[in-house]
Design a protein around this motif. Structure first.
Motif, PDB file in Angstrom:
ATOM      1  N   GLY A  21       0.823  -1.199   0.000  1.00 25.27           N
ATOM      2  CA  GLY A  21       0.000   0.000   0.000  1.00 25.27           C
ATOM      3  C   GLY A  21       0.849   1.236   0.000  1.00 25.27           C
ATOM      4  N   MET A  22       0.149   2.358   0.080  1.00 23.45           N
ATOM      5  CA  MET A  22       0.799   3.663   0.048  1.00 23.45           C
ATOM      6  C   MET A  22       1.324   4.009   1.426  1.00 23.45           C
ATOM      7  SD  MET A  22      -0.933   7.243  -1.052  1.00 23.45           S
ATOM      8  CE  MET A  22      -0.054   8.793  -0.928  1.00 23.45           C
ATOM      9  N   LEU A  23       2.578   4.338   1.519  1.00 26.66           N
ATOM     10  CA  LEU A  23       3.189   4.708   2.792  1.00 26.66           C
ATOM     11  C   LEU A  23       2.965   6.191   3.012  1.00 26.66           C
ATOM     12  CD1 LEU A  23       4.847   3.980   5.251  1.00 26.66           C
ATOM     13  CD2 LEU A  23       6.925   4.380   3.918  1.00 26.66           C
ATOM     14  N   LEU A  24       2.058   6.539   3.958  1.00 25.59           N
ATOM     15  CA  LEU A  24       1.713   7.930   4.186  1.00 25.59           C
ATOM     16  C   LEU A  24       2.658   8.608   5.146  1.00 25.59           C
ATOM     17  CD1 LEU A  24      -2.160   7.674   4.396  1.00 25.59           C
ATOM     18  CD2 LEU A  24      -0.739   8.272   2.449  1.00 25.59           C
ATOM     19  N   SER A  25       3.296   7.887   6.011  1.00 28.85           N
ATOM     20  CA  SER A  25       4.306   8.461   6.906  1.00 28.85           C
ATOM     21  C   SER A  25       5.316   7.379   7.231  1.00 28.85           C
ATOM     22  CB  SER A  25       3.650   9.045   8.167  1.00 28.85           C
ATOM     23  OG  SER A  25       3.000   8.047   8.903  1.00 28.85           O
ATOM     24  N   GLU A  26       6.011   7.520   8.339  1.00 32.28           N
ATOM     25  CA  GLU A  26       7.216   6.736   8.532  1.00 32.28           C
ATOM     26  C   GLU A  26       6.987   5.271   8.872  1.00 32.28           C
ATOM     27  OE1 GLU A  26       6.445   9.594   9.970  1.00 32.28           O
ATOM     28  OE2 GLU A  26       7.754  10.947   8.884  1.00 32.28           O
ATOM     29  N   GLY A  27       5.769   4.883   9.257  1.00 32.84           N
ATOM     30  CA  GLY A  27       5.545   3.512   9.663  1.00 32.84           C
ATOM     31  C   GLY A  27       5.696   3.361  11.151  1.00 32.84           C
ATOM     32  N   GLY A  28       5.511   2.132  11.644  1.00 30.69           N
ATOM     33  CA  GLY A  28       5.429   1.979  13.081  1.00 30.69           C
ATOM     34  C   GLY A  28       6.280   0.878  13.653  1.00 30.69           C
ATOM     35  N   ILE A  29       6.155   0.735  14.962  1.00 24.79           N
ATOM     36  CA  ILE A  29       6.847  -0.298  15.709  1.00 24.79           C
ATOM     37  C   ILE A  29       6.241  -1.658  15.396  1.00 24.79           C
ATOM     38  CG2 ILE A  29       7.507   1.215  17.588  1.00 24.79           C
ATOM     39  CD1 ILE A  29       5.008   0.433  19.053  1.00 24.79           C
ATOM     40  N   GLY A  30       7.001  -2.708  15.601  1.00 22.43           N
ATOM     41  CA  GLY A  30       6.471  -4.046  15.425  1.00 22.43           C
ATOM     42  C   GLY A  30       5.910  -4.577  16.720  1.00 22.43           C
ATOM     43  N   GLY A  31       5.007  -5.593  16.632  1.00 19.94           N
ATOM     44  CA  GLY A  31       4.478  -6.237  17.820  1.00 19.94           C
ATOM     45  C   GLY A  31       3.112  -5.727  18.217  1.00 19.94           C
ATOM     46  N   THR A  32       2.604  -6.271  19.355  1.00 14.99           N
ATOM     47  CA  THR A  32       1.291  -5.888  19.851  1.00 14.99           C
ATOM     48  C   THR A  32       1.387  -4.559  20.592  1.00 14.99           C
ATOM     49  OG1 THR A  32       0.697  -8.206  20.115  1.00 14.99           O
ATOM     50  CG2 THR A  32      -0.626  -6.597  21.313  1.00 14.99           C
ATOM     51  N   GLY A  33       0.417  -3.705  20.351  1.00 11.63           N
ATOM     52  CA  GLY A  33       0.465  -2.425  21.033  1.00 11.63           C
ATOM     53  C   GLY A  33      -0.738  -1.559  20.729  1.00 11.63           C
ATOM     54  N   ILE A  34      -0.592  -0.276  21.043  1.00 14.84           N
ATOM     55  CA  ILE A  34      -1.663   0.702  20.889  1.00 14.84           C
ATOM     56  C   ILE A  34      -1.141   1.863  20.062  1.00 14.84           C
ATOM     57  CG2 ILE A  34      -3.149   2.342  22.097  1.00 14.84           C
ATOM     58  CD1 ILE A  34      -3.235   0.447  24.430  1.00 14.84           C
ATOM     59  N   SER A  35      -1.957   2.310  19.122  1.00 20.66           N
ATOM     60  CA  SER A  35      -1.605   3.448  18.277  1.00 20.66           C
ATOM     61  C   SER A  35      -2.697   4.502  18.399  1.00 20.66           C
ATOM     62  CB  SER A  35      -1.461   3.005  16.823  1.00 20.66           C
ATOM     63  OG  SER A  35      -1.050   4.074  15.996  1.00 20.66           O
ATOM     64  N   VAL A  36      -2.289   5.735  18.715  1.00 22.18           N
ATOM     65  CA  VAL A  36      -3.229   6.855  18.842  1.00 22.18           C
ATOM     66  C   VAL A  36      -2.845   7.915  17.819  1.00 22.18           C
ATOM     67  CG1 VAL A  36      -4.187   8.626  20.347  1.00 22.18           C
ATOM     68  CG2 VAL A  36      -3.505   6.413  21.310  1.00 22.18           C
ATOM     69  N   GLY A  37      -3.754   8.210  16.899  1.00 19.08           N
ATOM     70  CA  GLY A  37      -3.472   9.217  15.883  1.00 19.08           C
ATOM     71  C   GLY A  37      -4.662   9.411  14.974  1.00 19.08           C
ATOM     72  N   SER A  38      -4.536  10.330  14.045  1.00 18.77           N
ATOM     73  CA  SER A  38      -5.638  10.626  13.134  1.00 18.77           C
ATOM     74  C   SER A  38      -5.624   9.673  11.949  1.00 18.77           C
ATOM     75  CB  SER A  38      -5.559  12.075  12.650  1.00 18.77           C
ATOM     76  OG  SER A  38      -4.310  12.327  12.042  1.00 18.77           O
ATOM     77  N   ILE A  39      -6.812   9.366  11.456  1.00 17.47           N
ATOM     78  CA  ILE A  39      -6.961   8.510  10.277  1.00 17.47           C
ATOM     79  C   ILE A  39      -6.481   9.293   9.057  1.00 17.47           C
ATOM     80  CG2 ILE A  39      -8.601   7.332   8.779  1.00 17.47           C
ATOM     81  CD1 ILE A  39     -10.365   6.889  11.243  1.00 17.47           C
ATOM     82  N   THR A  40      -5.581   8.674   8.274  1.00 21.78           N
ATOM     83  CA  THR A  40      -5.064   9.329   7.080  1.00 21.78           C
ATOM     84  C   THR A  40      -5.521   8.674   5.787  1.00 21.78           C
ATOM     85  OG1 THR A  40      -3.026   8.047   7.352  1.00 21.78           O
ATOM     86  CG2 THR A  40      -3.030  10.288   8.209  1.00 21.78           C
ATOM     87  N   GLY A  41      -6.203   7.544   5.870  1.00 20.96           N
ATOM     88  CA  GLY A  41      -6.698   6.903   4.671  1.00 20.96           C
ATOM     89  C   GLY A  41      -7.483   5.648   4.982  1.00 20.96           C
ATOM     90  N   PHE A  42      -8.226   5.171   3.966  1.00 14.32           N
ATOM     91  CA  PHE A  42      -9.013   3.945   4.083  1.00 14.32           C
ATOM     92  C   PHE A  42      -8.571   2.937   3.035  1.00 14.32           C
ATOM     93  CE2 PHE A  42     -11.988   7.028   6.070  1.00 14.32           C
ATOM     94  CZ  PHE A  42     -12.074   6.430   7.312  1.00 14.32           C
ATOM     95  N   GLY A  43      -9.317   1.825   2.967  1.00 12.77           N
ATOM     96  CA  GLY A  43      -8.870   0.642   2.260  1.00 12.77           C
ATOM     97  C   GLY A  43      -8.142  -0.169   3.315  1.00 12.77           C
TER      98      GLY A  43
END
Length: 341
Positions: free
Chosen positions: A25-47
């Protein structure tokens, strides 16, 4: 919505939708950490749903919107701030969501229009917009009128100002059975005999409310959410429900966390808070779009790392999205002048 924002959102949605359901898919920003966790941020796209540069498969996720079950990703909008619990794959840009939760920052009537077309007052609270704020149901802030009912999603900055990531025009005027008020804040000036308390400039009458607090009693200093099914009368709100709430997202020791927000307190570039969450950096912390020295009060950043036993987010990576500018005193004076004009 501004034309630039409409085109950006449309192109983003089309590109994401064309990617199907896999991990590409389209990389909208830098990407994230691996593993189980919690992400808090604004939605930047669907699909699927994109948050903090990660495309989450939501096909098996449960959805919650303002405390009630939602049917799926179609109940959300680009720009809305959500909390996703799930697993991020080793590639750092794809994952699987277990839950997707949205809770608006504020919902209520416009109480003051700003002349600068970037700030507005809703139920007495200042809401700040910028070029990235997505507007739904209207084109610009100057189109809004006193009494319009808005739903605001965003993040509080160091001054408690809501920095809006999206604003939805719900109704032109408050309408019984359709409209509602939702406001959060710290209780003050409790009057047990009159059954009232203050939230900022608002006077809350809880005499007929369902009060879900310890001993069913409001206490000064407690952070709460107030709901009402009636239009405000000046600064008076007749509450239908009062319940305790978390001012900021809360995390548990050991959790992997991606957190997007404003620097709400600052000691040094090695010790500060983002959306109320204490953060520590060190020489091993990777920094994108600047240096640790660029971080200051009211910088808008994304932090990735884990929560230690003391409840501190130990940052593996920091992405600086907007550096802070004026001092806290200068910003507060600006907000007051803009709203008073």
């Amino acid at each position: 919505m501004h034309l630039k924002q409409i085109l950006l959102s449309a192109v983003t949605c089309l590109m994401l939708s064309s990617c199907g359901g896999g991990s590409g898919g389209m990389l909208l920003s830098e990407g994230g950490i691996g593993g189980t966790g919690i992400s808090v941020g604004s939605i930047t796209g669907f699909g699927s749903i994109w948050v903090n540069g990660v495309r989450y498969d939501v096909s098996q996720a449960s959805f919650v919107r303002d405390g009630a079950a939602a049917s799926g990703q179609d109940d959300y909008l680009i720009g809305e701030v959500v909390t996703i619990t799930g697993v991020i794959n080793a590639d750092g840009v794809s994952g699987v969501a277990e839950t997707v939760e949205f809770d608006d920052a504020l919902e209520g009537t416009v109480t003051n229009i700003s002349t600068d077309n970037s700030r507005i007052e809703v139920l007495g609270s200042v809401v700040q917009t910028d070029a990235s704020t997505l507007l739904y149901g209207f084109g610009q802030l100057s189109d809004l009128q006193l009494g319009n009912v808005l739903e605001i999603s965003g993040t509080q900055d160091a001054l408690g100002v809501i920095q809006a990531s999206s604003i939805v025009l719900k109704q032109q005027v408050f309408t019984a059975s359709e409209s509602k008020l939702e406001v959060k804040g710290v209780i003050s000036d409790v009057d047990l005999s009159a059954m009232t308390f203050s939230l900022g400039s608002l006077l809350i009458d809880y005499s007929v409310a369902d009060v879900e607090l310890s001993n069913n009693t409001p206490v000064n200093g407690l952070y709460v959410e107030v709901e009402s099914e009636l239009a405000p009368e000046g600064n008076l709100i007749l509450a239908s429900e009062v319940e305790s709430a978390d001012e900021y997202a809360e995390f548990e020791s050991g959790q992997e966390v991606e957190l997007e927000g404003y620097v709400t307190s600052y000691t040094s570039s090695l010790q500060f808070s983002v959306s109320g969450q204490p953060v520590m950096t060190d020489a091993s912390t990777e920094v994108e779009n600047g240096l640790l020295a660029d971080i200051r009060l009211n910088s808008f950043i994304e932090v990735e790392g884990y929560i230690n036993e003391q409840g501190v987010l130990i940052a593996d990576e920091v992405s600086i999205k907007r550096s802070g500018g004026e001092s806290e005193d200068e910003e507060e004076e600006d907000y007051e002048e803009e709203i008073d004009d």
